[in-house]
Design an enzyme around this catalytic site. Structure first.
Site, PDB file in Angstrom:
ATOM      1  N   GLU A 172       2.612   0.371  -0.344  1.00 21.14           N
ATOM      2  CA  GLU A 172       2.337  -0.578  -1.544  1.00 21.14           C
ATOM      3  C   GLU A 172       3.074  -0.792  -2.157  1.00 21.14           C
ATOM      4  O   GLU A 172       2.849   0.026  -2.945  1.00 21.14           O
ATOM      5  CB  GLU A 172       0.713  -1.107  -0.853  1.00 21.14           C
ATOM      6  CG  GLU A 172       0.521  -2.314  -1.921  1.00 21.14           C
ATOM      7  CD  GLU A 172       1.644  -3.425  -0.626  1.00 21.14           C
ATOM      8  OE1 GLU A 172       1.485  -4.068  -0.162  1.00 21.14           O
ATOM      9  OE2 GLU A 172       2.785  -4.493  -1.687  1.00 21.14           O
ATOM     10  N   LYS A 227       8.761   5.774  -0.994  1.00 22.07           N
ATOM     11  CA  LYS A 227       7.340   4.811  -2.036  1.00 22.07           C
ATOM     12  C   LYS A 227       7.494   5.907  -2.955  1.00 22.07           C
ATOM     13  O   LYS A 227       7.720   5.458  -4.322  1.00 22.07           O
ATOM     14  CB  LYS A 227       6.407   4.963  -1.060  1.00 22.07           C
ATOM     15  CG  LYS A 227       4.820   4.217  -2.022  1.00 22.07           C
ATOM     16  CD  LYS A 227       4.879   3.319  -2.579  1.00 22.07           C
ATOM     17  CE  LYS A 227       4.030   3.538  -3.455  1.00 22.07           C
ATOM     18  NZ  LYS A 227       3.134   1.880  -4.440  1.00 22.07           N
ATOM     19  N   CYS A 283      -0.882   5.466 -10.311  1.00 24.71           N
ATOM     20  CA  CYS A 283       0.597   5.631  -9.202  1.00 24.71           C
ATOM     21  C   CYS A 283       1.587   7.506  -9.856  1.00 24.71           C
ATOM     22  O   CYS A 283       2.162   7.898  -9.055  1.00 24.71           O
ATOM     23  CB  CYS A 283       1.157   4.879  -9.120  1.00 24.71           C
ATOM     24  SG  CYS A 283      -0.085   4.373  -7.453  1.00 24.71           S
TER      25      CYS A 283
END
Ligand code: UDX
Ligand code: ADP
Length: 474
Positions: A172, A227, A283
Site C-alpha cells: 500500500e 515498496k 514507514c
C-alpha cells in the site's frame, strides 16, 4: 488453478492501512463482503462507533466512506477465525515494527505478528484462499508465509479437503492525511505474484475504480522490494533537502528558493522538496532500516551505509532544531515557557509515530523547558505516552525540571512564552493573528518556523523575532 471473482474478503489488522484500504474497497465493490478483523477490541469498537468522529484514526473523507459502506458490505469484528473461514481472499495488514531486541535489533522488521497471522490463516481457511501481503515486509517474506501455509493441516481421511493457498504481495502506497484520495486515485496499484489467476482475481477488484494501465503486475520479490525502495527514495529526498537547508542557513541562501529552482527541472520534479524538522511517520525510518538490514544480510555494506545515512541525517536534523532554540534563547531554556504548535508527524493526521516533535520536545524538556503543547487532532494522552511524562501545569521556579501541559487553544499555549515553535504544518497555523499573540508573549520573543507556514513580515511587524528553517533569522 482457476479462481472465481472474490465474494468475501477478510483483512487482518484494522490500523492506519487496513481500515481505510478496506473501507475504500468495500465502498467501490458493493458486491464483495469485506470484514476487517483485529485482536484489539477497543479499536474494533471505535470502528463500529455510530459517532463517526470517534473512528480510531483521523483521515479526511474517511467518515463519508465509512458511512456509505459500514453495515452494508463492510464489517469490523474481533472474530478473526470466522472471518478467515468465510473469506476467499485474506489481506495481512498487521504491524511490522522494527525489532527491539535479538538478531537485527534496531533494524530488521519484527515479523511475529505476520507469522501469527499466517498460522491462523492455515488453521481456519477453507478451500482455495488467496493470501495478500499488505503490510510492508522485507523481501522474501512471502516465501516464509508460503512455507507456513504449505504445512499440511487437515488429518488424512478427515473427509475435509486440505485448504490451498496463493500468496501475493500488494503493498500500500497511501500516505496518511491523504489516504482516501490516494486509495481512490492511486498513482499505481502494484501486484506481485507467480500465480497468474490469483493476480488477475486481485486486479479485477481494483479495476472497479482504477484504470487498467495503473495496475502493475510484477514478480513477488520485485513487488516487496519496490515498496521499501519507494519509501527509501522519498525519505532520501527529504534528507537531501534538509541537508541543503542547513547550508542555506549558514550561507544566507533560502531553501524555498533553491527547492523551487531545482524542482522546476522535470528530471528532479517539485514534490517532496519541503525542508522541515525531519521526516516522521511509521514507514520511512522503519523501512530504510529494514533495507539497511537486508543489505548487510546480502553482504552489501556500501549499499547499507548509503541508505543508513538518510536516517542519520534525519536524526541530526531533529536534534539540531532543539539545540538551535536553546542557543538562540541565550543558551538556556531552563524554566522558560515555550509553545509547541503541532505534535502530529504531519498535518491532517492524529498519528504521532516517529513525529519529529517527540524528539524536539524531549530534548527541550531535558533542558528544563516548560512546554505548552497544542495540536488540533492529537490527544494529550498520546503525548504523555510519547514523551513518557505526565502533563503538569508549568512551575514558575527555576528548579530545572522540564514540564509540559496540553493547551486546547493557541492563545492559551502562547501565554507568557519566550518562543513559539511550529512543528506541524496545520492549516490553522498559517493565518495566525501575530499582533494579538505577540501581546501575550514575553519579550523578546521568538517564532521558530520549521514548516514554512508563517509570513516573516507579519511576525516582524508584530515585534517578534523570526527564525525560519532553511533561511535562518533576519
Ligand atoms: C509515506 C509514503 O509517502 C507513503 O507512500 C507510504 O505508503 C507510507 O509512508 P506517510 O508517512 O503517511 O507516507 O507521509 P508522507 O507524506 O510521506 O510524509 C512523511 C514525513 O515526511 C512527514 O513527517 C512529512 O512531514 C515529511 N515530509 C514530507 C517532509 O518533511 N518534506 C516533504 O517534502 C514531504
Ligand atoms: P499500520 O499503520 O500498518 O496499519 P497499525 O499498528 O496501525 O499498523 O495496525 C496494525 C493492527 O494489526 C493493530 O490494530 C493490531 O492490533 C493488529 N494485529 C496485529 N496482529 C494481529 C493478529 N494476529 N490478528 C489480528 N489483528 C492483529
Amino acid at each position: 488453478m482457476m479462481i472465481s471473482p472474490a465474494k468475501s474478503i477478510c483483512c487482518i489488522g484494522a490500523g492506519y492501512v487496513g481500515g481505510p484500504t478496506m473501507a475504500v474497497i468495500a465502498d467501490r465493490c458493493p458486491d464483495i463482503e469485506v470484514t476487517v478483523v483485529d485482536l484489539n477490541e477497543d479499536r474494533i469498537t471505535a470502528w463500529n462507533d455510530p459517532d463517526l468522529t470517534k473512528l480510531p484514526i483521523y483521515e479526511p473523507g474517511l467518515d463519508a466512506v465509512i458511512a456509505r459502506a459500514r453495515g452494508r458490505n463492510l464489517f469490523f469484528s474481533t472474530s478473526v477465525s470466522e472471518a478467515i473461514s468465510s473469506a476467499d481472499m485474506v489481506f495481512i495488514s498487521v504491524n511490522t515494527p522494527t525489532k527491539k531486541k535479538g538478531i537485527g535489533a534496531g533494524q530488521a522488521s519484527d515479523l511475529r505478528w505476520v507469522e501469527a497471522c499466517a498460522r491462523q490463516v492455515v488453521e481456519c481457511a477453507k478451500g482455495h484462499t488467496v493470501v495478500i501481503e499488505k503490510s510492508t515486509l522485507p523481501v522474501r517474506t512471502a516465501a516464509a508465509i508460503k512455507a507456513i501455509l504449505d504445512i499440511p493441516q487437515r488429518q488424512p481421511n478427515s473427509g475435509e479437503p486440505s485448504p490451498t493457498f496463493s500468496v501475493l504481495s500488494n503493498p500500500e502506497f497511501l500516505a496518511e492525511g491523504t489516504a482516501i484520495r490516494d486509495l481512490e486515485q492511486p498513482d499505481r496499484v502494484l501486484i506481485g505474484g507467480e500465480d497468474k489467476d490469483a493476480v488477475e482475481a486481485l486486479a479485477a477488484i481494483y479495476s472497479n475504480w482504477v484504470p487498467t494501465n495503473k495496475i502493475l503486475r510484477t514478480k513477488l520479490w520485485s513487488s516487496e522490494l519496490s515498496k521499501l525502495t519507494a519509501n527509501a527514495f522519498l525519505a532520501q529526498r527529504i534528507s537531501s533537502i534538509n541537508s541543503v537547508a542547513a547550508l542555506c542557513e549558514a550561507t544566507g541562501a533560502d531553501v524555498r528558493e533553491v527547492a523551487l529552482a531545482i524542482g522546476t527541472d522535470r528530471r528532479i520534479g517539485s514534490e517532496f522538496l519541503h525542508a522541515g524538522p525531519g521526516f516522521g511517520g511509521s514507514c520511512f525510518k522503519k523501512d530504510i532500516l529494514n533495507l539497511v538490514y537486508l543489505c548487510h544480510h546480502f553482504n552489501l555494506p556500501e549499499v547499507a551505509n548509503y541508505w543508513n545515512q538518510v536516517v542519520a541525517l534525519n536524526a541530526w536534523q531533529q536534534n539540531r532544531i532543539a539545540d538551535l532554540v536553546v542557543q538562540t534563547l541565550f543558551g538556556t531554556v531552563t524554566g522558560k515557557r515555550l509553545a509547541i504548535l503541532g505534535f502530529a508527524f504531519k498535518a491532517d493526521t492524529n498519528d504521532t509515530r516517529e513525529s519529529p516533535a517527540i524528539r524536539i520536545a524531549h530534548d527541550l524538556l531535558e533542558e528544563g523547558a516548560q512546554l505548552a503543547i497544542h495540536d488540533p487532532k492529537v490527544a494529550p494522552e498520546q503525548i504523555s505516552v510519547d514523551l513518557q511524562k505526565k502533563p503538569c501545569h508549568p512551575l514558575s521556579d527555576l528548579k530545572g525540571e522540564g514540564t509540559w501541559h496540553f493547551s486546547t487553544t493557541i492563545e492559551d499555549a502562547v501565554q507568557g512564552v519566550d518562543a513559539v515553535l511550529i512543528l506541524t504544518e496545520w492549516e490553522q497555523y498559517r493565518n495566525l493573528n501575530w499582533l494579538k499573540l505577540a501581546s501575550l508573549m514575553r519579550a523578546p520573543a521568538w517564532v521558530f518556523d520549521t514548516r514554512s507556514v508563517v509570513t516573516p513580515t507579519e511576525i516582524a511587524d508584530a515585534g517578534l523575532r523570526v527564525w525560519r528553517l532553511g533561511e535562518g533569522s533576519e
